[in-house]
Design an enzyme around this catalytic site. Structure first.
Site, PDB file in Angstrom:
ATOM      1  N   LYS A  26     -38.555   2.928 -25.829  1.00 25.48           N
ATOM      2  CA  LYS A  26     -37.169   2.706 -25.422  1.00 25.48           C
ATOM      3  C   LYS A  26     -37.166   1.596 -24.380  1.00 25.48           C
ATOM      4  O   LYS A  26     -37.881   1.672 -23.386  1.00 25.48           O
ATOM      5  CB  LYS A  26     -36.570   4.005 -24.856  1.00 25.48           C
ATOM      6  CG  LYS A  26     -35.062   3.972 -24.728  1.00 25.48           C
ATOM      7  CD  LYS A  26     -34.390   3.985 -26.103  1.00 25.48           C
ATOM      8  CE  LYS A  26     -32.884   4.112 -26.007  1.00 25.48           C
ATOM      9  NZ  LYS A  26     -32.469   5.466 -25.588  1.00 25.48           N
ATOM     10  N   HIS A  27     -36.418   0.559 -24.639  1.00 29.45           N
ATOM     11  CA  HIS A  27     -36.316  -0.574 -23.724  1.00 29.45           C
ATOM     12  C   HIS A  27     -37.695  -1.145 -23.386  1.00 29.45           C
ATOM     13  O   HIS A  27     -38.014  -1.396 -22.224  1.00 29.45           O
ATOM     14  CB  HIS A  27     -35.555  -0.189 -22.453  1.00 29.45           C
ATOM     15  CG  HIS A  27     -34.099   0.062 -22.691  1.00 29.45           C
ATOM     16  ND1 HIS A  27     -33.090  -0.452 -21.918  1.00 29.45           N
ATOM     17  CD2 HIS A  27     -33.472   0.784 -23.650  1.00 29.45           C
ATOM     18  CE1 HIS A  27     -31.912  -0.066 -22.374  1.00 29.45           C
ATOM     19  NE2 HIS A  27     -32.125   0.694 -23.436  1.00 29.45           N
TER      20      HIS A  27
ATOM     21  N   HIS B  29     -45.795  -7.377 -16.619  1.00 29.97           N
ATOM     22  CA  HIS B  29     -44.517  -7.683 -15.952  1.00 29.97           C
ATOM     23  C   HIS B  29     -43.431  -8.025 -16.961  1.00 29.97           C
ATOM     24  O   HIS B  29     -43.728  -8.367 -18.092  1.00 29.97           O
ATOM     25  CB  HIS B  29     -44.707  -8.852 -14.986  1.00 29.97           C
ATOM     26  CG  HIS B  29     -45.544  -8.489 -13.789  1.00 29.97           C
ATOM     27  ND1 HIS B  29     -45.252  -7.433 -12.970  1.00 29.97           N
ATOM     28  CD2 HIS B  29     -46.690  -9.036 -13.304  1.00 29.97           C
ATOM     29  CE1 HIS B  29     -46.162  -7.363 -12.001  1.00 29.97           C
ATOM     30  NE2 HIS B  29     -47.043  -8.313 -12.199  1.00 29.97           N
TER      31      HIS B  29
END
Length: 530
Positions: A281-282, A530
């Site tokens: 998710k995301h 990141h």
């Protein structure tokens, strides 16, 4: 430039991909256009019963040097580059017997495909086209007079214009074709230069270029006000770029990004060893598990965070079977991606029309070298893919107590997942399943506490007596700068820790672990994401 049609009297065709060639050439001939061609293209056109002149008749020189030299000649490039309304150019053409070439049809030697199939160095070199890009660039530069076609899908647009304009092309079409032509040669040269960088083991060449072929124009980007498109690069890594979509509406920007994250994560699990499932998710895993089969792996992964899994992306490392398909059907899911699927599974998923099913045809190699790129203002950040795999790491026990065999198994599992979670990362795992994931926090302590809280929420939803972090192990993607982050994990119930180590306060963290009877393993490898 004036937008006036330019009549096509002569076309030069030289293609390696002969898809649609004969039909196109026949249509051009039917419009009274003279055909000039080279090598195998000329033979194919002639074999179809069409009149065609070999380029050697135009230049007065035969093909030579195994076909390396055939179109690099003033009678070719003069015919392409001459400005028709320029008196000096017209005089030069007349003085030197140069005939105009009004339409150029060239697609390039298949360099990318040659590299993709792992051909030897010499074969790759021989598939670097020289004459083709030179002609394409010449014709594209002179697009006020010349139309240039670099792929078969544009044949019909050219024919439509020729028929609509009494054998002429418009400036608008020529501009669009010229833009595509330069983009094609740019992507081609990018593929060659990046291949050379690999051959020379050059991590930072003086110039770096990336190019790709449009795969899909997307409705929008991450948000509706952003434009977006998906391009395939020559690096045909198995995954979303190679997958065939069996059903469902087109993938969105976020779908593609999340599906890639899911499949890269599930590829960490050797399909010959175990069945594995990743729920994303995301771009972050919200549940990952190994199991005896895909269905059990999915159920274990789902138990980690059923709330976040709603509307997520699911990746499997084996052929999707009926049991797994039925299990997934119980919750709203955006995309399923797997190497393949059985006909029964395809039929089950087919009943849910909005669910996209992607079959990638294989798993990407997590150890493979490659590049990732990120844009910044005015530049690109390019790095090698994170291809470190925990199975290859020399793990060292830093504490007085060594992990049990069961703990070590789960520690390796947890660190495998931490590689694919946004930093700062904390992953709790138990019995080869994630039981709490903390992602993307500015503080590692916060990640540890968020992951524990999500485990508490899951326990309440599953009606468990206690959260599964009790008796779990924990992975951190980078070292603990202080003992507080590790102690937050201990407070949540973790009994063993895996982390890179390397902090100036490692001794303090190890001491705290020993005081709590915790086993700690150092990997020596960090997995920032990141």
């Amino acid at each position: 430039m004036t937008d006036r049609p330019r009549r096509v009297t002569r076309a030069l065709l030289s293609v390696s991909d002969k898809t649609g060639l004969i039909e196109f050439a026949r249509a051009l001939a039917g419009l009274g256009i003279d055909l000039v061609s080279t090598g195998g293209t000329a033979k194919a056109i002639a074999a179809a019963g069409l009149k065609v002149s070999d380029v050697s008749e135009l230049t007065g020189f035969p093909e030579m040097m195994d076909g390396r030299v055939k179109t690099l000649h003033p009678k070719v490039h003069g015919g392409l580059l001459a400005i028709r309304d320029n008196g000096d150019h017209a005089k030069a053409m007349k003085d030197h017997g140069i005939a105009p070439i009004d339409l150029l049809v060239v697609n390039l030697y298949p360099f990318e495909a040659t590299v993709d199939k792992g051909a030897p160095y010499e074969d790759c070199i021989e598939n670097i086209d020289i004459g083709g890009p030179a002609m394409i660039r010449a014709a594209a530069k002179n697009h006020d007079d010349v139309a240039v076609v670099v792929e078969a899908q544009d044949y019909q647009a050219v024919l439509d214009e020729l028929k609509a304009n009494d054998g002429a092309t418009t400036l608008g079409l020529r501009k669009r074709l010229a833009a595509k032509a330069y983009a094609r040669t740019a992507a081609y040269d990018a593929a060659i230069s990046n291949w050379f960088a690999v051959q020379l083991a050059t991590d930072a060449p003086d110039y770096r270029a990336f190019g790709g072929r449009l795969a899909q124009t997307l409705r929008y980007g991450e948000n509706p006000h952003q434009t977006a498109a998906f391009y395939r690069t020559p690096d045909r890594r198995a995954g979303v770029s190679t997958a065939r979509q069996l059903q469902g509406k087109e993938l969105s920007y976020n779908n593609i990004n999340d599906t890639d994250a899911a499949y890269e994560c599930v590829a960490e699990f050797d399909a010959t060893r175990t069945a594995a499932c990743v729920i994303i998710k995301h771009a972050n895993p919200c549940g990952v598990a190994e199991g005896a089969d895909l269905a059990s792996a999915y159920r274990k992964a789902l138990a980690c965070d059923q709330t976040s899994a709603y509307g997520g992306i699911i990746a499997f490392n084996r052929t999707l079977d009926a049991d797994a398909a039925n299990a997934v059907a119980g919750i709203f899911t955006e995309v399923i991606i797997a190497p393949d699927a059985t006909e029964e599974a395809i039929a089950i998923i087919g009943k849910r029309k909005n669910l996209r099913l992607l079959l990638a045809g294989g798993l990407p190699d997590p150890r493979a070298r490659g590049l990732t790129a990120k844009t910044v203002a005015g530049g690109l950040l390019v790095q090698g893919r994170d291809n470190a795999v925990v199975d290859d790491m020399a793990l060292t026990v830093a504490t007085k107590r060594a992990p049990t065999d069961a703990e070590m198994r789960d520690l390796r599992f947890a660190f495998r997942i931490a590689k694919h979670v946004k930093s700062n990362t904390i992953v709790y795992a138990k019995d080869l399943a994630t039981v709490g994931i903390g992602a993307g926090q500015m503080s590692r302590v916060d990640s540890a506490r968020i992951a524990a809280r999500k485990a508490d929420d899951a326990a309440r939803e599953l009606k468990l007596a206690q959260p599964l972090t009790i008796g779990s192990v924990v992975a951190s993607d980078a070292f603990f700068p202080f003992a507080d982050g590790m102690l937050a994990c201990v407070e949540a119930g973790a009994t063993a820790v895996i982390q890179p180590g390397g902090s100036m306060r490692d001794d303090e963290v190890i001491k705290a672990a020993d005081e709590h009877g915790i086993a700690m393993v150092f990997t020596g490898v960090r997995h920032f994401r990141h």
